[in-house]
Design a protein around this motif. Structure first.
Motif, PDB file in Angstrom:
ATOM      1  N   GLY A  88       0.764  -1.243   0.000  1.00  0.00           N
ATOM      2  CA  GLY A  88       0.000   0.000   0.000  1.00  0.00           C
ATOM      3  C   GLY A  88       0.793   1.289   0.000  1.00  0.00           C
ATOM      4  N   SER A  89       2.097   1.230   0.145  1.00  0.00           N
ATOM      5  CA  SER A  89       2.878   2.477   0.118  1.00  0.00           C
ATOM      6  C   SER A  89       4.283   2.221  -0.419  1.00  0.00           C
ATOM      7  N   PHE A  90       4.983   3.331  -0.684  1.00  0.00           N
ATOM      8  CA  PHE A  90       6.375   3.279  -1.156  1.00  0.00           C
ATOM      9  C   PHE A  90       7.302   2.588  -0.167  1.00  0.00           C
ATOM     10  N   VAL A  98       6.537  14.691   3.470  1.00  0.00           N
ATOM     11  CA  VAL A  98       7.626  14.431   4.411  1.00  0.00           C
ATOM     12  C   VAL A  98       7.066  14.111   5.791  1.00  0.00           C
ATOM     13  N   GLY A  99       7.518  12.973   6.322  1.00  0.00           N
ATOM     14  CA  GLY A  99       7.230  12.617   7.708  1.00  0.00           C
ATOM     15  C   GLY A  99       8.533  12.729   8.482  1.00  0.00           C
ATOM     16  N   GLY A 100       9.257  11.597   8.562  1.00  0.00           N
ATOM     17  CA  GLY A 100      10.582  11.616   9.176  1.00  0.00           C
ATOM     18  C   GLY A 100      11.681  11.936   8.184  1.00  0.00           C
ATOM     19  N   GLY A 101      11.319  11.975   6.898  1.00  0.00           N
ATOM     20  CA  GLY A 101      12.267  12.384   5.878  1.00  0.00           C
ATOM     21  C   GLY A 101      12.967  11.246   5.143  1.00  0.00           C
ATOM     22  N   GLY A 102      12.532  10.018   5.365  1.00  0.00           N
ATOM     23  CA  GLY A 102      13.134   8.882   4.664  1.00  0.00           C
ATOM     24  C   GLY A 102      12.810   8.897   3.173  1.00  0.00           C
ATOM     25  N   LEU A 103      11.554   9.210   2.851  1.00  0.00           N
ATOM     26  CA  LEU A 103      11.157   9.275   1.443  1.00  0.00           C
ATOM     27  C   LEU A 103      11.951  10.368   0.726  1.00  0.00           C
ATOM     28  N   MET A 104      12.017  11.540   1.347  1.00  0.00           N
ATOM     29  CA  MET A 104      12.749  12.646   0.715  1.00  0.00           C
ATOM     30  C   MET A 104      14.228  12.290   0.545  1.00  0.00           C
ATOM     31  N   GLY A 108       1.914   1.659  11.393  1.00  0.00           N
ATOM     32  CA  GLY A 108       1.515   2.230  10.110  1.00  0.00           C
ATOM     33  C   GLY A 108       2.137   1.491   8.944  1.00  0.00           C
ATOM     34  N   ASN A 109       2.416   2.230   7.890  1.00  0.00           N
ATOM     35  CA  ASN A 109       2.853   1.596   6.642  1.00  0.00           C
ATOM     36  C   ASN A 109       4.243   0.973   6.726  1.00  0.00           C
ATOM     37  N   ALA A 110       5.080   1.469   7.645  1.00  0.00           N
ATOM     38  CA  ALA A 110       6.399   0.848   7.808  1.00  0.00           C
ATOM     39  C   ALA A 110       6.243  -0.553   8.392  1.00  0.00           C
ATOM     40  N   CYS A 154       2.595   8.650  -2.572  1.00  0.00           N
ATOM     41  CA  CYS A 154       3.206   7.721  -1.603  1.00  0.00           C
ATOM     42  C   CYS A 154       2.227   6.689  -1.081  1.00  0.00           C
ATOM     43  N   GLY A 155       0.917   6.965  -1.156  1.00  0.00           N
ATOM     44  CA  GLY A 155      -0.102   5.960  -0.875  1.00  0.00           C
ATOM     45  C   GLY A 155      -0.521   5.897   0.573  1.00  0.00           C
ATOM     46  N   GLY A 156      -0.420   4.704   1.160  1.00  0.00           N
ATOM     47  CA  GLY A 156      -0.837   4.489   2.544  1.00  0.00           C
ATOM     48  C   GLY A 156      -2.038   3.571   2.591  1.00  0.00           C
ATOM     49  N   ALA A 157      -1.956   2.541   3.444  1.00  0.00           N
ATOM     50  CA  ALA A 157      -2.983   1.495   3.467  1.00  0.00           C
ATOM     51  C   ALA A 157      -3.953   1.626   4.626  1.00  0.00           C
ATOM     52  N   PRO A 210      -4.310  10.692   4.138  1.00  0.00           N
ATOM     53  CA  PRO A 210      -4.051  12.139   4.177  1.00  0.00           C
ATOM     54  C   PRO A 210      -2.555  12.477   4.076  1.00  0.00           C
ATOM     55  N   ALA A 211      -1.694  11.589   4.541  1.00  0.00           N
ATOM     56  CA  ALA A 211      -0.244  11.799   4.405  1.00  0.00           C
ATOM     57  C   ALA A 211       0.123  12.014   2.941  1.00  0.00           C
ATOM     58  N   CYS A 212      -0.548  11.307   2.080  1.00  0.00           N
ATOM     59  CA  CYS A 212      -0.329  11.425   0.631  1.00  0.00           C
ATOM     60  C   CYS A 212      -1.161  12.571   0.073  1.00  0.00           C
TER      61      CYS A 212
HETATM   62  C1  LIG Z   1       5.907   6.932   5.814  1.00  0.00           C
HETATM   63  C2  LIG Z   1       4.997   7.670   4.960  1.00  0.00           C
HETATM   64  C3  LIG Z   1       5.232   9.002   4.586  1.00  0.00           C
HETATM   65  C4  LIG Z   1       6.411   9.793   5.084  1.00  0.00           C
HETATM   66  O1  LIG Z   1       7.636   9.185   4.804  1.00  0.00           O
HETATM   67  P1  LIG Z   1       8.933   9.580   5.621  1.00  0.00           P
HETATM   68  O2  LIG Z   1       9.983   8.705   5.084  1.00  0.00           O
HETATM   69  O3  LIG Z   1       8.637   9.298   7.071  1.00  0.00           O
HETATM   70  O4  LIG Z   1       9.169  11.022   5.396  1.00  0.00           O
HETATM   71  C5  LIG Z   1       4.338   9.619   3.733  1.00  0.00           C
HETATM   72  N1  LIG Z   1       3.267   8.966   3.281  1.00  0.00           N
HETATM   73  C6  LIG Z   1       2.978   7.704   3.605  1.00  0.00           C
HETATM   74  C7  LIG Z   1       1.759   7.067   3.069  1.00  0.00           C
HETATM   75  C8  LIG Z   1       3.845   7.004   4.461  1.00  0.00           C
HETATM   76  O5  LIG Z   1       3.572   5.732   4.775  1.00  0.00           O
END
Ligand SMILES: *Cc1c(COP(=O)(O)O)cnc(C)c1O
Length: 306
Positions: A34-36, A160-166, A62-64, A288-291, A261-263
């Motif tokens: 469901g997510s990157f 951006v959450g913790g910045g891993g995606l960025m 969450g998605n991690a 980035c998605g999210g499940a 909503p994160a996406c």
């Molecule tokens: C984890 C996540 C983020 C943020 O990613 P970071 O690496 O924490 O910045 C954004 N969107 C979704 C759906 C996520 O699961």
């Protein structure tokens, strides 16, 4: 073989019309969990499995956590996820469906995480949700896929959450010779840890996360994301929860895809034709998605924020 799948890259007519520039969607919401996150977590899990890890441990509800559970199932490695009591029923169900051992402990993530750390044995691997170089180089593969099309964006739009995606996206841009492409880094008000750090000129810890975009809810960004934000190519953009949720609803109608909503935060910038977009002819939007959000959640949030 990688645990993630290559995802579609498509130009969105509705988003391009709204944004006033060509908006290309990298559809990470299509990843099986469901997510990157499976890109980086899958790569890290494969690495730890090769090194002999006998169990994967996560403290993400969450998605991690979902990505770790999925990766463990595919690799045949047992997974333990410790989550706080605040974790949604939906997330718990999804984790259980992946066959992870689930421990519900503590009132907050801090307590669940402390418990997860205390469980760690010699042969366990702990998977951090965003602060791990293995994750970043795994996430970077999404940019390798875009680069293989030769379709160079004028900017990248991402949450951006913790910045891993960025961190991963910027690693991908750099390793494909696109290191000068600017990044619009979107957070919701109430989860704006990168914004706060960029304002302060140093990493700061938010007292609390108040946004309903829980997947962006890291109280502090990782060192790597902060360091990258100081290079002049990262532009911080903030949206409200209401904008993020409205963007999710609109995206559901436009593309028949349900995201968190994160996406929605990144989508909202395009839907709002934010002034930050004015300089660009084409933008790569990381979906980035999210499940963990349901259509019901979306309706409730919409009513609540009206
Ligand atoms: C984890 C996540 C983020 C943020 O990613 P970071 O690496 O924490 O910045 C954004 N969107 C979704 C759906 C996520 O699961």
């Amino acid at each position: 073989m990688a645990l993630h799948i290559p995802t579609p890259l498509m130009e969105s007519s509705p988003l391009s019309r709204a944004a006033g520039c060509a908006v290309w969607l990298k559809l990470e919401c299509m990843q099986p969990p469901g997510s990157f996150k499976i890109r980086g977590i899958g790569a890290a899990c494969e690495h730890y499995a090769r090194q002999g890890a006998k169990r994967f441990v996560s403290s993400s509800g969450g998605n991690a956590g979902l990505a770790v559970a999925y990766a463990g199932r595919l690799l045949g490695v047992p997974v333990t996820v410790v989550v706080p009591a605040t974790t949604s029923q939906r997330a718990i169900e999804l984790l259980q469906q992946e066959g992870a051992e689930l421990i519900v402990h503590g009132a907050s993530w801090q307590e669940a995480n402390a418990m997860a750390q205390s469980l760690l044995q010699e042969t366990d691997a702990f998977l951090h949700p965003f602060d791990n170089p293995l994750l970043w180089s795994g996430h970077a593969s999404m940019i390798d896929e875009v680069a293989a099309t030769g379709n160079r964006p004028d900017a990248v739009l991402l949450s951006v959450g913790g910045g891993g995606l960025m961190s991963g996206v910027m690693e991908g841009l750099a390793r494909n010779g696109w290191g000068d492409v600017p990044v619009l880094a979107v957070e919701t008000q109430g989860a704006a840890s990168l914004h706060a750090a960029m304002q302060a000129g140093r990493r700061v810890e938010l007292e609390a996360v108040t946004s309903l975009a829980t997947s962006l809810g890291a109280r502090q960004v990782c060192e790597q994301a902060f360091a990258l934000s100081q290079g002049g190519k990262v532009h911080s953009v903030l949206v409200s929860d209401r904008q993020a949720v409205a963007a999710c609803s609109r995206f559901l109608d436009d593309h028949r895809l349900l995201v968190e909503p994160a996406c929605g935060a990144a989508l909202a910038v395009a839907y709002a034709r934010a002034p930050e977009l004015a300089a660009f002819r084409s933008v790569l939007l990381i979906v980035c998605g999210g499940a963990t959000a349901t259509a019901d959640n979306l309706r409730q949030w919409t009513a609540q924020l009206a």
